[in-house]
Design an enzyme around this catalytic site. Sequence first.
Site, short mmCIF file in Angstrom:
data_model
loop_
_atom_site.label_atom_id
_atom_site.label_comp_id
_atom_site.label_asym_id
_atom_site.label_seq_id
_atom_site.Cartn_x
_atom_site.Cartn_y
_atom_site.Cartn_z
N SER A 112 0.84 -1.18 0.00
CA SER A 112 0.00 0.00 0.00
C SER A 112 0.88 1.24 0.00
O SER A 112 1.69 1.41 -0.91
CB SER A 112 -0.97 -0.02 1.19
OG SER A 112 -1.98 0.95 1.04
N GLU A 136 -1.69 -2.17 -8.21
CA GLU A 136 -2.95 -2.51 -7.54
C GLU A 136 -3.49 -1.25 -6.91
O GLU A 136 -2.80 -0.24 -6.82
CB GLU A 136 -2.71 -3.58 -6.47
CG GLU A 136 -1.72 -3.19 -5.37
CD GLU A 136 -2.31 -2.33 -4.25
OE1 GLU A 136 -3.54 -2.43 -4.01
OE2 GLU A 136 -1.56 -1.55 -3.64
N HIS A 186 -4.94 -5.08 -1.83
CA HIS A 186 -5.65 -4.94 -0.56
C HIS A 186 -6.62 -6.10 -0.36
O HIS A 186 -7.84 -5.95 -0.32
CB HIS A 186 -6.38 -3.60 -0.52
CG HIS A 186 -5.46 -2.43 -0.35
ND1 HIS A 186 -4.62 -1.99 -1.35
CD2 HIS A 186 -5.25 -1.61 0.71
CE1 HIS A 186 -3.93 -0.94 -0.92
NE2 HIS A 186 -4.29 -0.69 0.33
#
Length: 335
Positions: A130, A234, A305
Amino acid sequence: MAVLGAAMVAPGAVAAVSAGVVKPPRLRPGDVVGLIEPAGFTDDAFDLDLVKETVVAMGLVPKPARHLLQRHGYLAGTDADRAADVNAMFGDPAVRGVFATRGGWGCARVLPYLDFRTIRVNPKLLIGFSDITALHLAFAARAGFVTIHGPNAGSSWPRFSWDAFRAVAFDGATPLLVNPEGREDRLVQRDWRIRTFRGGKASGRLLGGNLTVLSTLMGTPWVPDFDGAILFIEDVSEQPYRIDRMLTQLSLAGVLGKVAGVVFGQCTDCGPDGASYGGFTLSEVLRQHLGALGVPAFQGALFGHVASQFSLPVGCRAEIDADAGTIRLLEAAVR
């Protein structure tokens, strides 16, 4: 060769180390690993206890950073303090690896404060995903050693994620990363599907991470050269038009025109809202951008995630098969 996915079998042989990429030492049971919070904060000491217990369950010894559990607005301490924790962990000879406990926002703010001279001469696995993408990219650009895009220390760590991480970080394996078969009671599997935008195989260095973080670093000195790379990206909670906007930025910046292949992992909660009814779907946006590149590209690999995810060594050479939807490591991440 190990296959990580449906069977999650034992790791295979270690590949030869390629020139030009420094490999950090592998993790071994009993190693001390640092816990840092370079972005968002943890406001409950009990949550930190769970993180420590998770690390102990890995056979490792957790060492919390000095400023863990501090708070500065929505950040885990001031920029200087969070950077000091990163610098301290890489300068500590007793620490063998460094886990981010969580993501959030804030890693980009610490980049000017990092001591890359110390970091560069003390290669250690940095693990997280992330917002940790900012550190992965900066390390690839400035430190020259492999890091791991994988679960944060505070993630849920189901068996799938643990086996994938252990194979890469402890065993130095070179697995074939394959999505597992769905377990739905359906005639046709819908979970963990692969969508191929352009077929074929390609190889190159794995570079990427969270698309939002990557796109916001464009034009800064913290972005590595993507020439010939396998771009993996992502995201979470982004509507298709925003994914479109960020991919357009990567295209205009010349990144998409350089890469040898693209893997778009999971985009969690990325559907259009009611106001966007009749607009492009996420798959249509990805097809527009990735299908026209002329390089192998697919969507759906298990990273992002989600609870179950692969550990991708940033900077390692890998081969993707866009028809099969697989990623095969061509070299070990560690020595």
